[in-house]
Design a protein around this motif. Structure first.
Motif, short mmCIF file in Angstrom:
data_model
loop_
_atom_site.label_atom_id
_atom_site.label_comp_id
_atom_site.label_asym_id
_atom_site.label_seq_id
_atom_site.Cartn_x
_atom_site.Cartn_y
_atom_site.Cartn_z
N LEU A 7 0.82 -1.21 0.00
CA LEU A 7 0.00 0.00 0.00
C LEU A 7 0.86 1.26 0.00
O LEU A 7 0.59 2.20 -0.76
N ILE A 8 1.89 1.29 0.83
CA ILE A 8 2.79 2.45 0.86
C ILE A 8 3.43 2.66 -0.50
O ILE A 8 3.52 3.79 -0.99
N SER A 9 3.84 1.57 -1.14
CA SER A 9 4.47 1.68 -2.47
C SER A 9 3.50 2.21 -3.52
O SER A 9 3.93 2.74 -4.55
N ARG A 10 2.20 2.09 -3.26
CA ARG A 10 1.17 2.57 -4.19
C ARG A 10 0.64 3.95 -3.81
O ARG A 10 -0.35 4.41 -4.37
N GLY A 11 1.23 4.58 -2.79
CA GLY A 11 0.84 5.93 -2.45
C GLY A 11 -0.12 6.08 -1.29
O GLY A 11 -0.58 7.19 -1.01
N TYR A 12 -0.44 5.01 -0.60
CA TYR A 12 -1.31 5.08 0.58
C TYR A 12 -0.49 5.56 1.78
O TYR A 12 0.67 5.18 1.93
N LYS A 13 -1.12 6.34 2.64
CA LYS A 13 -0.51 6.74 3.91
C LYS A 13 -1.23 5.95 5.01
O LYS A 13 -2.45 6.07 5.18
N ILE A 14 -0.49 5.15 5.75
CA ILE A 14 -1.08 4.30 6.78
C ILE A 14 -1.40 5.15 8.01
O ILE A 14 -0.53 5.83 8.55
N LEU A 15 -2.66 5.11 8.44
CA LEU A 15 -3.10 5.87 9.61
C LEU A 15 -3.20 4.98 10.85
O LEU A 15 -2.87 5.41 11.96
N GLU A 16 -3.70 3.75 10.67
CA GLU A 16 -3.91 2.83 11.80
C GLU A 16 -3.70 1.40 11.31
O GLU A 16 -3.97 1.08 10.16
N ARG A 17 -3.26 0.56 12.24
CA ARG A 17 -3.18 -0.88 11.98
C ARG A 17 -3.90 -1.59 13.12
O ARG A 17 -3.76 -1.21 14.28
N ASN A 18 -4.66 -2.62 12.77
CA ASN A 18 -5.40 -3.40 13.76
C ASN A 18 -6.21 -2.50 14.69
O ASN A 18 -6.11 -2.59 15.91
N TYR A 19 -7.01 -1.65 14.09
CA TYR A 19 -7.86 -0.72 14.84
C TYR A 19 -9.02 -1.51 15.44
O TYR A 19 -9.83 -2.09 14.72
N ARG A 20 -9.07 -1.57 16.78
CA ARG A 20 -10.06 -2.40 17.48
C ARG A 20 -10.96 -1.56 18.37
O ARG A 20 -10.47 -0.69 19.10
N VAL A 21 -12.24 -1.86 18.31
CA VAL A 21 -13.23 -1.33 19.24
C VAL A 21 -14.15 -2.51 19.59
O VAL A 21 -13.99 -3.60 19.04
N LYS A 22 -15.10 -2.28 20.49
CA LYS A 22 -15.99 -3.38 20.90
C LYS A 22 -16.70 -4.02 19.72
O LYS A 22 -16.95 -5.22 19.71
N ALA A 23 -17.05 -3.23 18.73
CA ALA A 23 -17.82 -3.73 17.58
C ALA A 23 -17.00 -4.62 16.65
O ALA A 23 -17.57 -5.38 15.88
N GLY A 24 -15.66 -4.51 16.69
CA GLY A 24 -14.84 -5.32 15.80
C GLY A 24 -13.50 -4.69 15.50
O GLY A 24 -13.03 -3.81 16.24
#
Length: 113
Positions: A19-36
């Motif tokens: 994703l980074i190589s394609r121009g995406y900027k990573i904001l969060e990884r494994n973002y967890r809340v009660k819902a999922g």
């Protein structure tokens, strides 16, 4: 032999690099809340992208992207709504992508659902 979590982590890391190589900027990884959970939240141009990562060693049980069931999509949508609301960006353009690894070969499926 690696367990499923270790394998998942390995492919999430590969997805981040792709994703980074394609121009995406990573904001969060494994973002967890009660819902999922959402595997990766990124920004691409002016769009917030919620990304599910799936891996299949073989196509014996179907392709990786097909593992993102309607139930999983509903969970991701709910978590995405929560993320947008709590980050005060509810009016931001967003989409849902899948990074699918079939037999190790990556594919970014934009607007997957």
């Amino acid at each position: 032999m690696k367990n499923n979590r270790e394998i998942g982590d390995k492919y999430e890391e590969k997805a981040v690099k792709l994703l980074i190589s394609r121009g995406y900027k990573i904001l969060e990884r494994n973002y967890r809340v009660k819902a999922g959970e959402i595997d990766i939240i990124a920004k691409f141009e002016d769009t917030i992208v919620f990304i599910e990562v799936k891996y299949r060693k073989t196509s014996r049980y179907g392709f990786a992207a097909s593992a993102v069931t309607q139930a999983k999509q509903q969970i991701i949508r709910r978590v995405a709504q929560y993320y947008l609301y709590t980050h005060n960006i509810a009016d931001t353009q967003c989409r849902f992508d899948v990074v699918a690894f079939d037999a190790g070969n990556p594919q970014i499926i934009k607007n997957a659902f």
